[in-house]
Design an enzyme around this catalytic site. Structure first.
Site, PDB file in Angstrom:
ATOM      1  CG  ASP A 289      -2.057   0.985   1.073  1.00 46.95           C
ATOM      2  OD1 ASP A 289      -1.937   1.960   0.254  1.00 46.95           O
ATOM      3  OD2 ASP A 289      -3.056   0.696   1.609  1.00 46.95           O
ATOM      4  NE  ARG A 291      -4.658   3.183   0.282  1.00 43.07           N
ATOM      5  CZ  ARG A 291      -5.684   2.721   0.259  1.00 43.07           C
ATOM      6  NH1 ARG A 291      -6.833   3.201   0.277  1.00 43.07           N
ATOM      7  NH2 ARG A 291      -5.663   1.605   1.231  1.00 43.07           N
TER       8      ARG A 291
END
Length: 370
Positions: A289, A291
């Site tokens: 991930d 983000r």
């Protein structure tokens, strides 16, 4: 910042960029834009060996014992044609006969970071460069090759000097939330724009407002893709916030868990061969991930929001906001419908990223486990 913006554009266009840093300089070009003509151009500028620069995630996916947060340089020799490089980039197992450098220069770390900001696959051809070389010096002086410094690239990182600024706003009635106001924020490098949607009138919000932090998903949000639950989560969040009397929806420009649309579709292709979403991203060179939520926290700060009830299934979002000083007064689950196309994706998020999806996955896992 202006020079860095141009460097990112040059990388996206397939142009070489010279990155300088402690220990030496590297002339780099993004692998996904490389062709024989461009390879010939950079080979004409130096007699040094060509290297492939990849992330630790990609190296580990190939079977190499390297830290995930590392950058790895693999020597490719003269590389007269791009064929060996194409084969290496398509490989799914540890290649043989390639030597990885023992150390990674600041310029190489910075170059990998540039690909992330440019929305490119994090893989570059890199060549040791001497800015004093007359031919290269001439191209640098005329602006044909842009030279950027590693510390300047570091300033692109979320939470540094690249905090978002409020740009514009307007009333935008939504189907499920007619009283909605959109506020656009632009990161200071000019590359990404995020949206804060204020649902209801803030002065009439009931106590602690609900918050949904939603990462953009073109395929799900706009086209209703069945491969994920993003579109359903987005619309459900807006409707629920409106029903509860108001709150905030942050729409963040982080397509594909931060890897961008082109790379998300590449990952989809790998998933079609049997990989799950995490393994597909790592084979492309990304973490599970990518983000970041510093921009979201800065937007909340601008809106004077210090305490929220967070609508999420993702523990990382709670941790990120708490680390930024935002108090989480409660969590509300937010589920889409399970179907035959998204069950593997949701299962991987639960099993490998720790998302709270037990309720929606009950009796629906591929292996039959609840």
């Amino acid at each position: 910042m202006q020079r860095i913006r141009r460097a990112l554009i040059d990388l996206r266009r397939g142009e070489p960029v010279l990155v300088t840093g402690e220990g030496g300089c590297r002339l780099v070009i993004a692998v996904e834009n490389l062709n024989e003509e461009r390879l010939g151009v950079i080979r004409s500028l130096t007699t040094e060996p060509v290297a492939l620069l990849i992330t630790g995630h990609r190296a580990r996916a190939l079977g190499m014992d390297r830290p995930e947060d590392d950058a790895v340089t693999l020597s490719l020799g003269r590389l007269e044609t791009g064929a060996p490089l194409e084969a290496l980039m398509a490989a799914m197992k540890n290649p043989t006969g390639l030597d990885a450098a023992d150390t990674v220069l600041a310029a190489e770390y910075a170059a990998i970071e540039m690909t992330r900001h440019a929305g490119l696959m994090p893989a570059l051809v890199a060549i040791a460069a001497d800015p004093g070389n007359p031919q290269m010096r001439d191209q640098i002086d005329t602006g044909e090759i842009l030279c950027v410094d590693a510390p300047d690239i570091a300033a692109l990182a979320p939470g540094s000097l690249n905090t978002p600024e409020r740009i514009s706003e307007a009333h935008v009635p939504l189907e499920d939330a007619e009283s909605s106001r959109f506020i656009v924020y632009r990161e200071r490098d000019g590359l990404l724009e995020h949206v804060a949607v204020l649902i209801g009138e803030p002065e009439t919000w009931p106590g602690i407002p609900a918050l949904r932090m939603h990462s953009a998903c073109l395929t799900g949000d706009l086209f209703g893709s069945l491969r994920c639950d993003c579109g359903e989560q987005l619309r459900s969040a807006a409707a629920t916030i409106a029903e509860e009397g108001g709150g905030i929806l942050l729409y963040l420009a982080q397509e594909g868990r931060g890897i961008g649309l082109a790379n998300k579709l590449r990952a989809y292709g790998l998933q079609d061969t049997g990989l799950d979403t995490v393994d597909a991203d790592q084979l492309l060179g990304f973490g599970e991930d990518e983000r970041r939520y510093e921009a979201a926290a800065a937007m909340l700060g601008d809106l004077d929001i210090r305490q929220v009830r967070l609508m999420t299934n993702n523990p990382a979002k709670i941790a990120a906001l708490e680390a930024a000083g935002i108090q989480i007064a409660g969590r509300e689950a937010l589920h889409g419908r399970l179907n035959s196309h998204n069950v593997r994706y949701l299962t991987a998020k639960a099993d490998r990223a720790g998302h709270w999806l037990e309720e929606v996955l009950a009796d629906g896992r591929p292996d039959g486990r609840a």
